[in-house]
Design a protein around this motif. Structure first.
Motif, PDB file in Angstrom:
ATOM      1  N   THR A  91       0.956  -1.354  -0.080  1.00  0.00           N
ATOM      2  CA  THR A  91       0.023  -0.139   0.023  1.00  0.00           C
ATOM      3  C   THR A  91       0.921   1.071   0.172  1.00  0.00           C
ATOM      4  N   GLY A  92       2.433   0.994   0.317  1.00  0.00           N
ATOM      5  CA  GLY A  92       3.104   2.182   0.385  1.00  0.00           C
ATOM      6  C   GLY A  92       2.946   2.950   1.487  1.00  0.00           C
ATOM      7  N   ALA A  93       2.342   2.374   2.735  1.00  0.00           N
ATOM      8  CA  ALA A  93       2.560   2.891   3.995  1.00  0.00           C
ATOM      9  C   ALA A  93       3.931   3.066   4.395  1.00  0.00           C
ATOM     10  N   ALA A  94       4.222   3.887   5.475  1.00  0.00           N
ATOM     11  CA  ALA A  94       5.479   4.032   6.482  1.00  0.00           C
ATOM     12  C   ALA A  94       5.713   2.723   7.039  1.00  0.00           C
ATOM     13  N   TYR A  95       7.063   2.519   7.076  1.00  0.00           N
ATOM     14  CA  TYR A  95       7.367   1.473   7.873  1.00  0.00           C
ATOM     15  C   TYR A  95       6.837   1.188   9.508  1.00  0.00           C
ATOM     16  N   GLY A  96       6.309   2.219  10.014  1.00  0.00           N
ATOM     17  CA  GLY A  96       6.163   2.246  11.353  1.00  0.00           C
ATOM     18  C   GLY A  96       4.461   2.442  11.449  1.00  0.00           C
ATOM     19  N   GLU A  97       3.819   2.304  10.187  1.00  0.00           N
ATOM     20  CA  GLU A  97       2.379   2.519  10.152  1.00  0.00           C
ATOM     21  C   GLU A  97       1.828   1.094  10.329  1.00  0.00           C
ATOM     22  N   HIS A  98       0.458   1.137  10.776  1.00  0.00           N
ATOM     23  CA  HIS A  98      -0.445   0.014  10.845  1.00  0.00           C
ATOM     24  C   HIS A  98      -0.640  -0.702   9.325  1.00  0.00           C
ATOM     25  N   ILE A  99      -0.913  -1.907   9.352  1.00  0.00           N
ATOM     26  CA  ILE A  99      -1.222  -2.674   8.272  1.00  0.00           C
ATOM     27  C   ILE A  99      -2.726  -2.568   7.736  1.00  0.00           C
TER      28      ILE A  99
END
Length: 252
Positions: A91-99
């Motif tokens: 999804t292109g989320a940041a490494y520390g973000e939720h899935i």
């Protein structure tokens, strides 16, 4: 209240509660049909890693894991940041973000009749055996809007996400039930998938193992600490025995 009466009341309440739990689990199993033993082992890191890969490829498009972060998953599963971001983050989320899923909630409700649920706690709610059996129980059903049904969870609103690996399963019907509805006795292979039965069982087991871990990530730490706790208790017992021997030496 006397001690005897208190003890009797206490154990009576425990027995009542245990009986209630057994009845609840029995009713749940009866309502959803028989389940297979998943045979999961969250201590199997290779299984967890394969399960994470399969989940992201086949399930994460619709279902989120909103209580799990990419960074936590990487740490627990022994993966590097690059491995997670390049292979598991779709999804292109940041490494520390939720899935989270990239599917808009409004569109998913339109397509499937309801928004696909978050699966962070699915094994805590349903149990690993239920999830394992559910993923193996899809079959073709032209009467359903999406062309799929499920023997464990009839009239499920989702298609089979793993059909390419499992193949296309067709129902075999037995005698109709009390209201004249056809009863599915078992499933048979219509069109084979890319995996044989044993390989597919392992794939589903890996996904279930991963979801079991997501439901309680601390369980991994407990297993690791448990070994050290047992070693400590063994050493403590040995030291206590030596101390006892020393105290009783003069007595004898």
């Amino acid at each position: 209240m006397t001690d005897h009466a208190f003890t009797r009341t206490f154990f009576a309440r425990i027995a009542t509660a245990a009986a209630g739990l057994l009845l609840s689990f029995g009713a749940l199993a009866a309502a959803g049909g028989p389940v297979e033993q998943a045979g999961t082992d969250i201590g199997d890191r290779a299984s967890l890693q394969r399960g994470a890969q399969h989940y992201m490829n086949y399930c994460a498009g619709c279902h989120s894991l909103k209580f799990m972060r990419y960074s936590r998953m990487a740490e627990d599963l022994g993966l590097t940041e690059d491995e997670v971001m390049n292979n598991l983050n779709l999804t292109g989320a940041a490494y520390g973000e939720h899935i989270l899923t990239s599917m808009p909630a409004e569109q998913s409700a339109q397509w499937f009749g309801q928004t696909p649920p978050d699966l962070s706690l699915i094994t805590r709610v349903r149990g690993s055996d239920w999830v394992y059996t559910y993923l193996k129980s899809f079959y073709l059903d032209e009467s359903r809007p999406l062309g799929w049904n499920n023997t464990l969870f009839p009239n499920a609103s989702m298609p089979n996400p793993l059909w390419e690996m499992q193949g296309l399963m067709r129902p075999v019907h037995g005698e109709p039930d009390e209201i004249g509805e056809p009863v599915v006795t078992h499933l048979e292979m219509g069109v084979p998938g890319s995996q044989n039965a044993q390989q597919f069982d392992q794939t589903v087991r890996d996904i279930t193992t991963f979801l079991e871990y997501v439901g309680e990530p601390a369980a991994l730490k407990r297993q690791q600490l448990g070994v050290w706790v047992l070693l400590f208790l063994t050493l403590l017992t040995f030291l206590a025995w030596l101390l006892k021997q020393e105290y009783w030496r003069d007595v004898h």
